[in-house]
Design a protein around this motif. Structure first.
Motif, PDB file in Angstrom:
ATOM      1  N   GLN A 113       3.795  -8.646  -3.173  1.00  0.00           N
ATOM      2  CA  GLN A 113       4.246  -7.283  -2.849  1.00  0.00           C
ATOM      3  C   GLN A 113       4.614  -6.520  -4.122  1.00  0.00           C
ATOM      4  O   GLN A 113       4.345  -5.325  -4.231  1.00  0.00           O
ATOM      5  CB  GLN A 113       5.433  -7.340  -1.888  1.00  0.00           C
ATOM      6  CG  GLN A 113       5.055  -7.804  -0.484  1.00  0.00           C
ATOM      7  CD  GLN A 113       6.270  -7.993   0.405  1.00  0.00           C
ATOM      8  OE1 GLN A 113       7.277  -8.569  -0.001  1.00  0.00           O
ATOM      9  NE2 GLN A 113       6.180  -7.508   1.643  1.00  0.00           N
ATOM     10  N   MET A 114       5.228  -7.207  -5.070  1.00  0.00           N
ATOM     11  CA  MET A 114       5.562  -6.569  -6.345  1.00  0.00           C
ATOM     12  C   MET A 114       4.303  -6.026  -7.014  1.00  0.00           C
ATOM     13  O   MET A 114       4.324  -4.933  -7.602  1.00  0.00           O
ATOM     14  CB  MET A 114       6.258  -7.569  -7.270  1.00  0.00           C
ATOM     15  CG  MET A 114       6.622  -6.992  -8.625  1.00  0.00           C
ATOM     16  SD  MET A 114       7.183  -8.236  -9.800  1.00  0.00           S
ATOM     17  CE  MET A 114       5.636  -9.079 -10.193  1.00  0.00           C
ATOM     18  N   HIS A 115       3.198  -6.778  -6.911  1.00  0.00           N
ATOM     19  CA  HIS A 115       1.951  -6.328  -7.525  1.00  0.00           C
ATOM     20  C   HIS A 115       1.336  -5.128  -6.791  1.00  0.00           C
ATOM     21  O   HIS A 115       0.413  -4.490  -7.321  1.00  0.00           O
ATOM     22  CB  HIS A 115       0.960  -7.486  -7.628  1.00  0.00           C
ATOM     23  CG  HIS A 115       1.255  -8.379  -8.791  1.00  0.00           C
ATOM     24  ND1 HIS A 115       0.882  -8.079 -10.079  1.00  0.00           N
ATOM     25  CD2 HIS A 115       1.949  -9.555  -8.868  1.00  0.00           C
ATOM     26  CE1 HIS A 115       1.305  -9.024 -10.895  1.00  0.00           C
ATOM     27  NE2 HIS A 115       1.953  -9.931 -10.195  1.00  0.00           N
ATOM     28  N   GLN A 116       1.864  -4.818  -5.629  1.00  0.00           N
ATOM     29  CA  GLN A 116       1.515  -3.575  -4.925  1.00  0.00           C
ATOM     30  C   GLN A 116       2.562  -2.490  -5.203  1.00  0.00           C
ATOM     31  O   GLN A 116       2.632  -1.488  -4.503  1.00  0.00           O
ATOM     32  CB  GLN A 116       1.391  -3.832  -3.421  1.00  0.00           C
ATOM     33  CG  GLN A 116       0.272  -4.781  -3.051  1.00  0.00           C
ATOM     34  CD  GLN A 116      -1.081  -4.284  -3.491  1.00  0.00           C
ATOM     35  OE1 GLN A 116      -1.444  -3.132  -3.224  1.00  0.00           O
ATOM     36  NE2 GLN A 116      -1.837  -5.125  -4.181  1.00  0.00           N
ATOM     37  N   ILE A 141      14.300  -6.283  -4.492  1.00  0.00           N
ATOM     38  CA  ILE A 141      14.115  -7.092  -5.685  1.00  0.00           C
ATOM     39  C   ILE A 141      13.201  -8.286  -5.426  1.00  0.00           C
ATOM     40  O   ILE A 141      13.228  -8.873  -4.345  1.00  0.00           O
ATOM     41  CB  ILE A 141      15.489  -7.576  -6.224  1.00  0.00           C
ATOM     42  CG1 ILE A 141      15.342  -8.330  -7.550  1.00  0.00           C
ATOM     43  CG2 ILE A 141      16.233  -8.406  -5.193  1.00  0.00           C
ATOM     44  CD1 ILE A 141      16.667  -8.594  -8.266  1.00  0.00           C
ATOM     45  N   CYS A 142      12.386  -8.613  -6.429  1.00  0.00           N
ATOM     46  CA  CYS A 142      11.552  -9.809  -6.373  1.00  0.00           C
ATOM     47  C   CYS A 142      12.282 -10.921  -7.123  1.00  0.00           C
ATOM     48  O   CYS A 142      12.086 -11.107  -8.334  1.00  0.00           O
ATOM     49  CB  CYS A 142      10.178  -9.534  -6.990  1.00  0.00           C
ATOM     50  SG  CYS A 142       9.068 -10.954  -6.853  1.00  0.00           S
ATOM     51  N   LEU A 143      13.128 -11.640  -6.423  1.00  0.00           N
ATOM     52  CA  LEU A 143      13.915 -12.706  -7.044  1.00  0.00           C
ATOM     53  C   LEU A 143      13.031 -13.853  -7.536  1.00  0.00           C
ATOM     54  O   LEU A 143      13.410 -14.576  -8.459  1.00  0.00           O
ATOM     55  CB  LEU A 143      14.960 -13.240  -6.060  1.00  0.00           C
ATOM     56  CG  LEU A 143      16.156 -12.316  -5.786  1.00  0.00           C
ATOM     57  CD1 LEU A 143      17.015 -12.875  -4.654  1.00  0.00           C
ATOM     58  CD2 LEU A 143      17.011 -12.109  -7.039  1.00  0.00           C
ATOM     59  N   SER A 189       5.008   4.378  -3.409  1.00  0.00           N
ATOM     60  CA  SER A 189       3.588   4.668  -3.220  1.00  0.00           C
ATOM     61  C   SER A 189       3.129   4.179  -1.845  1.00  0.00           C
ATOM     62  O   SER A 189       3.803   3.361  -1.199  1.00  0.00           O
ATOM     63  CB  SER A 189       2.748   3.989  -4.305  1.00  0.00           C
ATOM     64  OG  SER A 189       2.740   2.577  -4.103  1.00  0.00           O
ATOM     65  N   ALA A 190       1.960   4.652  -1.436  1.00  0.00           N
ATOM     66  CA  ALA A 190       1.376   4.184  -0.169  1.00  0.00           C
ATOM     67  C   ALA A 190       1.088   2.691  -0.239  1.00  0.00           C
ATOM     68  O   ALA A 190       1.285   1.961   0.735  1.00  0.00           O
ATOM     69  CB  ALA A 190       0.092   4.966   0.132  1.00  0.00           C
ATOM     70  N   ALA A 191       0.632   2.213  -1.400  1.00  0.00           N
ATOM     71  CA  ALA A 191       0.343   0.785  -1.555  1.00  0.00           C
ATOM     72  C   ALA A 191       1.603  -0.043  -1.360  1.00  0.00           C
ATOM     73  O   ALA A 191       1.588  -1.079  -0.680  1.00  0.00           O
ATOM     74  CB  ALA A 191      -0.263   0.510  -2.933  1.00  0.00           C
ATOM     75  N   ALA A 192       2.705   0.401  -1.957  1.00  0.00           N
ATOM     76  CA  ALA A 192       3.982  -0.301  -1.798  1.00  0.00           C
ATOM     77  C   ALA A 192       4.424  -0.295  -0.334  1.00  0.00           C
ATOM     78  O   ALA A 192       4.811  -1.332   0.219  1.00  0.00           O
ATOM     79  CB  ALA A 192       5.040   0.353  -2.676  1.00  0.00           C
ATOM     80  N   HIS A 193       4.336   0.870   0.299  1.00  0.00           N
ATOM     81  CA  HIS A 193       4.739   1.014   1.700  1.00  0.00           C
ATOM     82  C   HIS A 193       3.912   0.091   2.610  1.00  0.00           C
ATOM     83  O   HIS A 193       4.446  -0.623   3.453  1.00  0.00           O
ATOM     84  CB  HIS A 193       4.573   2.476   2.121  1.00  0.00           C
ATOM     85  CG  HIS A 193       5.276   2.833   3.384  1.00  0.00           C
ATOM     86  ND1 HIS A 193       5.324   4.129   3.875  1.00  0.00           N
ATOM     87  CD2 HIS A 193       5.953   2.072   4.299  1.00  0.00           C
ATOM     88  CE1 HIS A 193       6.003   4.135   5.010  1.00  0.00           C
ATOM     89  NE2 HIS A 193       6.384   2.914   5.290  1.00  0.00           N
ATOM     90  N   MET A 198      12.285  -4.527  -9.401  1.00  0.00           N
ATOM     91  CA  MET A 198      13.628  -4.287  -8.872  1.00  0.00           C
ATOM     92  C   MET A 198      13.878  -2.793  -8.705  1.00  0.00           C
ATOM     93  O   MET A 198      13.560  -1.997  -9.590  1.00  0.00           O
ATOM     94  CB  MET A 198      14.642  -4.895  -9.845  1.00  0.00           C
ATOM     95  CG  MET A 198      16.083  -4.744  -9.479  1.00  0.00           C
ATOM     96  SD  MET A 198      17.101  -5.618 -10.721  1.00  0.00           S
ATOM     97  CE  MET A 198      18.737  -5.256 -10.094  1.00  0.00           C
ATOM     98  N   CYS A 199      14.428  -2.427  -7.561  1.00  0.00           N
ATOM     99  CA  CYS A 199      14.832  -1.048  -7.285  1.00  0.00           C
ATOM    100  C   CYS A 199      16.294  -1.064  -6.847  1.00  0.00           C
ATOM    101  O   CYS A 199      16.662  -1.783  -5.914  1.00  0.00           O
ATOM    102  CB  CYS A 199      13.954  -0.452  -6.191  1.00  0.00           C
ATOM    103  SG  CYS A 199      14.721   0.933  -5.301  1.00  0.00           S
TER     104      CYS A 199
END
Length: 300
Positions: A229-232, A197-199, A251-255, A188-189
């Motif tokens: 996506q959360m795991h990235q 958020i990852c509900l 991070s680049a991974a998240a993006h 969650m951000c």
């Protein structure tokens, strides 16, 4: 932000941080790669006008996770500094008065230090803004319970800061079992006008409904991400102020994990700034948000 000198995979945190992986390379090489990623990240932030104060870690302290200072300290608009109880014994050495002295040298005013670390004697923990997400405008605190986020401490914090606790459990699948996510800020951000958020991690329907209610009540647009996506580290983001606009830092991974719709939803509110943090994410099990302890202290 704390520049690492002895970064490596922390064996003490790996017991319940399922995001950590062993790269199987020498610790000196891991630290060198982490320093490269750190320096490039800081440069990107400074290039868009974000004021970044970098303090070097002390090699003698043997603190492999010092790159994640937001877990041991938070800084508040009224001049309060909060120091938090930490799960891993070797992370407790990260708490350094030199950081406070440096902020005062930079012109910030520290009026009061609130110290919850005595809770460690009772094996109770609350790891800063990793565990608690503060909506400072609406006086709400979101927190996912885990071994690193004790409910009694969350309520004590909320009483001390006159805030409404929004408490829930967030899980991830590990070896076929649902286990608590170690920190709220990986799923969650909380930004000014929206929430990523990852509900899907909130298995209890009533708890999920309550979280959504509070976000909507506070006028936040809800941008959902998947567990993959959360795991990235797509939940591990922080909104910051640049020279002329706001940025959501990740991070680049998240993006790279975000789809076009999610990116468009974020960019309605602010620009995206991302940087490669592969080594830090893999060995540390934390990402961009964890690396930044935002300073809300008043200026002298």
């Amino acid at each position: 932000m704390i520049r690492p000198v002895g970064f490596r995979m922390n064996e003490e945190t790996a017991v319940n941080n399922y995001f950590q992986e062993d790269l199987n390379i020498k610790n000196a090489e891991i630290n060198a790669k982490a320093q490269e990623e750190f320096d490039a990240f800081v440069e990107k932030l400074r290039n868009v006008g974000v004021n970044v104060i970098v303090e070097n870690d002390d090699l003698k302290m043997d603190t492999p996770d010092s790159i994640f200072p937001n877990n041991w300290v938070s800084f508040h608009e009224n001049g309060d500094v909060v120091v938090y109880p930490m799960f891993a014994v070797n992370r407790r050495r990260e708490r350094r008065e030199e950081v406070f002295m440096r902020l005062e040298e930079e012109g910030f005013e520290i009026k009061n230090i609130i110290d919850y670390t005595a809770a460690e004697e009772e094996d109770l923990f609350l790891e800063g803004t990793g565990s608690i997400l503060m909506d400072r405008v609406h006086d709400k605190v979101y927190c996912a319970l885990s071994a690193r986020a004790d409910e009694e401490l969350i309520i004590e914090f909320c009483e001390d800061f006159d805030s409404m606790p929004v408490i829930f459990t967030a899980n991830q699948t590990v070896d076929g079992k649902r286990k608590p996510i170690y920190h709220t800020n990986v799923m969650m951000c909380l930004a000014e006008a929206f929430c990523v958020i990852c509900l899907d991690t909130i298995d209890d329907k009533q708890e999920k409904k309550n979280v959504v209610h509070h976000l909507k009540e506070s006028g936040k647009e809800i941008i959902t991400i998947s567990e993959a996506q959360m795991h990235q580290f797509a939940g591990n983001m922080l909104q910051v102020q640049g020279t002329d606009k706001k940025y959501l830092v990740m991070s680049a991974a998240a993006h790279n994990s975000l789809d076009a719709g999610q990116i468009a939803a974020i960019e309605k509110h602010c620009a995206i700034l991302s940087s490669d943090l592969t080594t830090i994410e893999t060995c540390g099990g934390g990402s961009a948000r964890c690396m930044m302890a935002e300073v809300f202290l008043p200026k002298k």
